[in-house]
Design an enzyme around this catalytic site. Structure first.
Site, short mmCIF file in Angstrom:
data_model
loop_
_atom_site.label_atom_id
_atom_site.label_comp_id
_atom_site.label_asym_id
_atom_site.label_seq_id
_atom_site.Cartn_x
_atom_site.Cartn_y
_atom_site.Cartn_z
N ARG A 131 -5.59 12.57 -4.76
CA ARG A 131 -6.97 12.17 -4.47
C ARG A 131 -7.94 13.35 -4.49
NH1 ARG A 131 -10.46 10.08 -3.55
NH2 ARG A 131 -10.79 8.78 -1.73
N ARG B 148 0.83 -1.21 0.00
CA ARG B 148 0.00 0.00 0.00
C ARG B 148 0.86 1.26 0.00
NH1 ARG B 148 -5.24 0.28 1.62
NH2 ARG B 148 -6.35 -1.63 1.22
N TYR C 213 -15.38 -10.52 0.36
CA TYR C 213 -16.02 -9.21 0.09
C TYR C 213 -17.29 -9.36 -0.73
CZ TYR C 213 -12.04 -6.64 1.94
OH TYR C 213 -11.10 -6.13 2.78
N ARG D 245 -2.71 7.06 1.75
CA ARG D 245 -3.02 8.36 2.37
C ARG D 245 -1.95 8.88 3.33
NH1 ARG D 245 -8.88 6.44 4.01
NH2 ARG D 245 -7.64 4.55 4.00
N ASP E 282 -6.90 -1.87 -7.39
CA ASP E 282 -7.49 -2.46 -6.19
C ASP E 282 -7.87 -3.89 -6.51
OD1 ASP E 282 -8.49 -1.55 -3.34
OD2 ASP E 282 -9.94 -2.98 -4.13
O1 CP3 Z 1 0.16 -1.31 -2.64
C1 CP3 Z 1 -0.17 -0.34 -3.34
O2 CP3 Z 1 0.22 0.82 -3.12
C2 CP3 Z 1 -1.04 -0.59 -4.57
C3 CP3 Z 1 -2.42 -0.25 -4.41
C4 CP3 Z 1 -3.38 -1.13 -3.62
C5 CP3 Z 1 -4.60 -0.60 -3.10
N1 CP3 Z 1 -5.32 -1.64 -2.61
C6 CP3 Z 1 -5.00 0.80 -3.13
C7 CP3 Z 1 -6.05 1.29 -2.22
C8 CP3 Z 1 -3.37 -2.50 -3.35
C9 CP3 Z 1 -2.29 -3.52 -3.63
C10 CP3 Z 1 -4.62 -2.81 -2.72
C11 CP3 Z 1 -5.02 -4.17 -2.34
C12 CP3 Z 1 -6.21 -4.35 -1.49
N2 CP3 Z 1 -7.41 -3.73 -1.60
C13 CP3 Z 1 -6.32 -5.33 -0.48
C14 CP3 Z 1 -5.25 -6.31 -0.10
C15 CP3 Z 1 -4.17 -5.70 0.72
C16 CP3 Z 1 -4.55 -5.40 2.16
O3 CP3 Z 1 -4.44 -4.22 2.53
O4 CP3 Z 1 -4.90 -6.32 2.88
C17 CP3 Z 1 -7.60 -5.22 0.09
C18 CP3 Z 1 -8.16 -6.04 1.23
C19 CP3 Z 1 -8.30 -4.21 -0.65
C20 CP3 Z 1 -9.71 -3.78 -0.47
C21 CP3 Z 1 -9.75 -2.36 -0.03
N3 CP3 Z 1 -9.55 -1.29 -0.88
C22 CP3 Z 1 -9.98 -1.86 1.27
C23 CP3 Z 1 -10.25 -2.70 2.51
C24 CP3 Z 1 -9.90 -0.45 1.17
C25 CP3 Z 1 -10.12 0.57 2.27
C26 CP3 Z 1 -8.95 0.56 3.20
C27 CP3 Z 1 -8.48 1.95 3.56
O5 CP3 Z 1 -7.29 2.24 3.33
O6 CP3 Z 1 -9.27 2.74 4.10
C28 CP3 Z 1 -9.62 -0.12 -0.17
C29 CP3 Z 1 -9.42 1.21 -0.74
C30 CP3 Z 1 -8.01 1.50 -1.15
N4 CP3 Z 1 -7.26 0.69 -1.97
C31 CP3 Z 1 -7.26 2.68 -0.85
C32 CP3 Z 1 -6.04 2.55 -1.53
C33 CP3 Z 1 -4.92 3.54 -1.59
C34 CP3 Z 1 -7.74 3.86 -0.01
C35 CP3 Z 1 -8.74 4.62 -0.85
C36 CP3 Z 1 -8.61 6.14 -0.74
O7 CP3 Z 1 -7.73 6.72 -1.39
O8 CP3 Z 1 -9.44 6.72 -0.04
#
Ligand code: CP3
Length: 352
Positions: free
Chosen positions: A39, A26, A150, A30, A75
């Site tokens: 964003r 990740r 999910y 943020r 994502d």
């Molecule tokens: O690693 C990276 O930088 C690449 C981008 C990436 C994102 N999501 C961007 C993202 C990757 C590899 C993921 C994978 C992902 N997405 C997973 C597996 C990894 C983990 O963390 O366990 C999961 C479970 C998801 C599903 C998901 N997407 C969730 C639970 C959330 C909300 C979590 C949060 O941060 O609040 C997202 C949204 C998300 N995916 C964000 C980002 C940067 C935050 C969204 C925003 O900008 O508001």
């Protein structure tokens, strides 16, 4: 790519390295003010589904923090949208109509990845061009059980009780769902490999909810199908699971090149469970970034010492939190690079 830019790929293949490579799950998130600025210009879905925006988001952390790998900004739910399911983000994924019954599952089919996600291939080509060989690019997908969790639940959950009830109440329905998700993931990853990613990571964030028996029965067969298909194309496959120390022996049988592990067990203990057939990625506790620079340095040194010199990619044990202090992140990266190159130098001197 020059030798130094290959550090990540060399570590995945358990080849000798001049220092340990480091990237952060990740890493585009943020905690980075520059990501927050991006964003304000794009919604999260635009960042995922607009190749230009995804390219910017992918490159940000690599440039700001000088990391040893880039990971495609996207994502795990993007291919679920490509299957025709309506997914929104707030900020976690929400399904407008969750998949709950055998009839819901029967309506699903694996999409043509390039036709439904052309922006992914386009972003990968653009990122590779902009990276100019500076470091490898990692593609990724969610593993079937995590996607199913999910899709069945309809969004984030503490217990994922609907998905786990389906496993026990209607195992054939869960199996059918995992099967269609596995085929979707294979197609999605093959498309990413053709577009030019150097490695892929499978995120099985919720696999730890499964008992070892349930993991072996439901998830390991589909994860193995995905990992062996992609690894046979010469691309390292990293398999991540969280809260899954009890699954490590099974995960080592998946055909993955690298196991990415959480912070709960030290890597020397992990190594004694998984043997020498895989590389390891991890495993600093994400909250360790809140410690003092000196304490971070000591924590990094401990991870490096327990991992051993070859077959280790430094990372956190889970995605970085939005509250992570940037100074702590910089201290971690500095410590990995300094300490691991010192170790390598000392070993060389001892040998000569
Ligand atoms: O690693 C990276 O930088 C690449 C981008 C990436 C994102 N999501 C961007 C993202 C990757 C590899 C993921 C994978 C992902 N997405 C997973 C597996 C990894 C983990 O963390 O366990 C999961 C479970 C998801 C599903 C998901 N997407 C969730 C639970 C959330 C909300 C979590 C949060 O941060 O609040 C997202 C949204 C998300 N995916 C964000 C980002 C940067 C935050 C969204 C925003 O900008 O508001």
């Amino acid at each position: 790519m020059t030798d130094d830019n290959h550090l990540f790929l060399r570590a995945c293949r358990r080849e000798p390295v001049g220092r340990t490579p480091v990237w952060i799950m990740r890493q585009a998130g943020r905690y980075l003010p520059e990501y927050q600025a991006l964003r304000r210009r794009y919604s999260f879905l635009e960042l995922c589904e607009n190749a230009g925006a995804a390219t910017e988001a992918t490159l940000l952390p690599v440039e700001i923090l000088d990391l040893d790998a880039a990971i495609l900004f996207s994502d795990i739910m993007v291919p679920v949208r490509a299957m025709g399911l309506d997914v929104e983000f707030d900020p976690g994924p929400k399904l407008v109509r969750p998949v709950r019954t055998a009839a819901d599952v029967a309506r699903l089919s694996p999409p043509d990845a390039l036709a439904t996600m052309p922006f992914v291939a386009e972003a990968i080509r653009e990122i590779r061009r902009r990276l100019g060989g500076r470091c490898p690019l990692i593609g990724f997908a969610g593993a079937p059980f995590t996607l199913a969790a999910y899709v069945v639940e309809g969004g984030h959950s503490k217990t994922f009780s609907r998905a786990l009830s389906l496993l026990h109440g209607e195992p054939a329905t869960l199996e059918a769902l995992l099967d269609v998700l596995a085929e979707t993931v294979v197609r999605h990853l093959e498309m990413q490999v053709r577009a030019g990613v150097d490695a892929v990571q499978l995120f099985d964030t919720w696999a730890g909810l499964l008992s070892e028996d349930a993991y072996r029965r439901f998830e390991l067969p589909v994860v193995r199908r995905i990992a062996t298909t992609i690894a046979s194309q010469g691309v390292p496959v990293v398999l991540y699971a969280n809260g899954a120390s009890h699954l490590l022996a099974a995960m080592a049988e998946s055909g993955a090149t690298v196991l990415s592990v959480d912070w709960r067990l030290p890597l020397d203990r992990v190594r004694s469970i998984v043997g020498d057939g895989v590389a390891l990625q991890g495993n600093l506790d994400p909250f360790a970034l809140h410690a003092s620079p000196q304490a971070i340095k000591e924590a990094v040194e401990d991870v490096l010492r327990r991992a051993g010199r070859t077959g280790h990619v430094f990372n956190l044990g889970h995605g970085i939190h939005p509250e992570a202090p940037l100074d702590g992140v910089r201290a971690m990266i500095r410590a990995v690079k300094d300490i691991s190159s010192d170790h390598a130098r000392m070993e060389k001197e001892k040998a000569s």
